[in-house]
Design a protein around this motif. Structure first.
Motif, mmCIF file in Angstrom:
data_model
loop_
_atom_site.group_PDB
_atom_site.id
_atom_site.type_symbol
_atom_site.label_atom_id
_atom_site.label_comp_id
_atom_site.label_asym_id
_atom_site.label_seq_id
_atom_site.Cartn_x
_atom_site.Cartn_y
_atom_site.Cartn_z
ATOM 1 N N SER A 105 0.892 -1.115 -0.107
ATOM 2 C CA SER A 105 -0.309 0.017 -0.112
ATOM 3 C C SER A 105 0.873 1.231 0.022
ATOM 4 O O SER A 105 0.634 2.077 -0.363
ATOM 5 C CB SER A 105 -0.758 0.474 1.345
ATOM 6 O OG SER A 105 0.020 0.327 2.205
ATOM 7 N N GLU A 106 1.713 1.084 0.101
ATOM 8 C CA GLU A 106 2.909 2.273 0.442
ATOM 9 C C GLU A 106 3.523 2.379 -0.953
ATOM 10 O O GLU A 106 4.117 3.716 -1.410
ATOM 11 C CB GLU A 106 4.175 2.242 1.254
ATOM 12 C CG GLU A 106 3.280 1.957 2.685
ATOM 13 C CD GLU A 106 4.491 2.040 4.175
ATOM 14 O OE1 GLU A 106 5.887 1.183 3.155
ATOM 15 O OE2 GLU A 106 4.305 1.962 4.835
ATOM 16 N N ASN A 107 3.525 1.606 -1.784
ATOM 17 C CA ASN A 107 4.354 1.081 -3.035
ATOM 18 C C ASN A 107 2.761 1.320 -3.953
ATOM 19 O O ASN A 107 3.534 1.550 -5.000
ATOM 20 C CB ASN A 107 4.954 0.050 -3.460
ATOM 21 C CG ASN A 107 5.606 0.671 -2.459
ATOM 22 O OD1 ASN A 107 6.794 1.482 -2.792
ATOM 23 N ND2 ASN A 107 6.634 0.157 -1.789
ATOM 24 N N ALA A 108 1.737 1.265 -4.101
ATOM 25 C CA ALA A 108 0.520 1.278 -5.183
ATOM 26 C C ALA A 108 -0.175 1.858 -4.973
ATOM 27 O O ALA A 108 -1.214 1.386 -3.420
ATOM 28 C CB ALA A 108 -0.041 0.108 -5.382
ATOM 29 N N ARG A 109 -1.561 2.268 -5.281
ATOM 30 C CA ARG A 109 -2.187 2.947 -4.805
ATOM 31 C C ARG A 109 -3.621 3.120 -5.703
ATOM 32 O O ARG A 109 -3.372 3.436 -6.948
ATOM 33 C CB ARG A 109 -2.141 4.470 -4.119
ATOM 34 C CG ARG A 109 -2.942 5.341 -3.614
ATOM 35 C CD ARG A 109 -2.660 6.917 -2.974
ATOM 36 N NE ARG A 109 -2.263 5.953 -1.559
ATOM 37 C CZ ARG A 109 -1.653 6.597 -1.643
ATOM 38 N NH1 ARG A 109 -1.508 8.017 -1.463
ATOM 39 N NH2 ARG A 109 -1.028 6.416 0.228
ATOM 40 N N LEU A 130 1.838 8.140 -6.920
ATOM 41 C CA LEU A 130 0.721 7.990 -5.593
ATOM 42 C C LEU A 130 -0.027 9.150 -5.244
ATOM 43 O O LEU A 130 -0.075 9.285 -4.505
ATOM 44 C CB LEU A 130 1.572 7.154 -4.544
ATOM 45 C CG LEU A 130 2.343 5.716 -5.460
ATOM 46 C CD1 LEU A 130 2.782 5.344 -4.330
ATOM 47 C CD2 LEU A 130 1.302 4.750 -5.755
ATOM 48 N N PHE A 134 -5.987 4.553 -8.354
ATOM 49 C CA PHE A 134 -6.139 6.120 -8.289
ATOM 50 C C PHE A 134 -7.095 5.904 -9.520
ATOM 51 O O PHE A 134 -8.393 7.260 -9.303
ATOM 52 C CB PHE A 134 -5.145 6.016 -9.556
ATOM 53 C CG PHE A 134 -5.000 7.691 -10.937
ATOM 54 C CD1 PHE A 134 -4.728 8.446 -9.924
ATOM 55 C CD2 PHE A 134 -5.479 7.622 -11.875
ATOM 56 C CE1 PHE A 134 -4.696 10.058 -10.293
ATOM 57 C CE2 PHE A 134 -5.130 8.814 -12.560
ATOM 58 C CZ PHE A 134 -4.922 10.095 -11.930
ATOM 59 N N HIS A 145 -2.189 2.757 -8.966
ATOM 60 C CA HIS A 145 -1.026 3.705 -9.091
ATOM 61 C C HIS A 145 0.211 2.860 -8.944
ATOM 62 O O HIS A 145 0.060 2.488 -7.785
ATOM 63 C CB HIS A 145 -0.836 4.832 -9.778
ATOM 64 C CG HIS A 145 -1.597 5.933 -10.490
ATOM 65 N ND1 HIS A 145 -1.752 7.155 -10.584
ATOM 66 C CD2 HIS A 145 -1.707 4.934 -12.121
ATOM 67 C CE1 HIS A 145 -2.300 7.541 -12.227
ATOM 68 N NE2 HIS A 145 -2.570 6.389 -12.630
ATOM 69 N N VAL A 146 1.874 2.208 -9.380
ATOM 70 C CA VAL A 146 2.847 1.723 -8.775
ATOM 71 C C VAL A 146 3.938 2.639 -8.441
ATOM 72 O O VAL A 146 3.497 3.617 -9.881
ATOM 73 C CB VAL A 146 2.984 0.811 -9.296
ATOM 74 C CG1 VAL A 146 1.556 -0.697 -9.128
ATOM 75 C CG2 VAL A 146 3.354 0.416 -10.442
ATOM 76 N N SER A 147 4.237 2.462 -7.833
ATOM 77 C CA SER A 147 5.661 2.950 -7.740
ATOM 78 C C SER A 147 6.952 3.481 -8.377
ATOM 79 O O SER A 147 7.587 4.412 -9.248
ATOM 80 C CB SER A 147 5.950 3.532 -6.456
ATOM 81 O OG SER A 147 7.185 2.553 -6.005
#
Length: 105
Positions: free
Chosen positions: A49-53, A105, A55, A65-67
């Protein structure tokens, strides 16, 4: 005709104004993207969840969206598991498909 007086307040960049407007439009507690982000963070958890959210959502498709490309590649392998966890956290709405894309993100 009146002459406009200048203000001593600094100008706000249009990008900041648009960010505020978009955030307000997305903050619907009844199933909007802000609600889906909260569910995503709760059900998926860190570090994903810190690297994908989430959108956007269209029908039963969730765009996430991913980092980075590394996260994009890894999450494609975990897509079915993530979809099951995420749907378990939703009350009524169901997501049928997740699409991952590199983005902010």
């Amino acid at each position: 005709m009146q002459k406009k007086t200048s203000s001593n307040q600094p100008l706000t960049p249009i990008g900041q104004v648009l960010d505020v407007i978009v955030d307000r439009c997305r903050s619907d507690n009844r199933g909007g993207i802000a609600h889906l982000i909260r569910i995503w963070e709760k059900t998926i958890g860190p570090p994903i969840s810190e690297n994908a959210r989430p959108f956007a959502v269209k029908g039963d498709l969730l765009l996430v969206h991913v980092s980075s490309s590394a996260w994009l590649h890894q999450l494609r392998f975990l897509k079915d598991e993530l979809l099951a966890k995420f749907n378990a956290g939703l009350e009524s709405q169901r997501i049928g498909e997740i699409k991952f894309k590199i983005g902010p993100l």
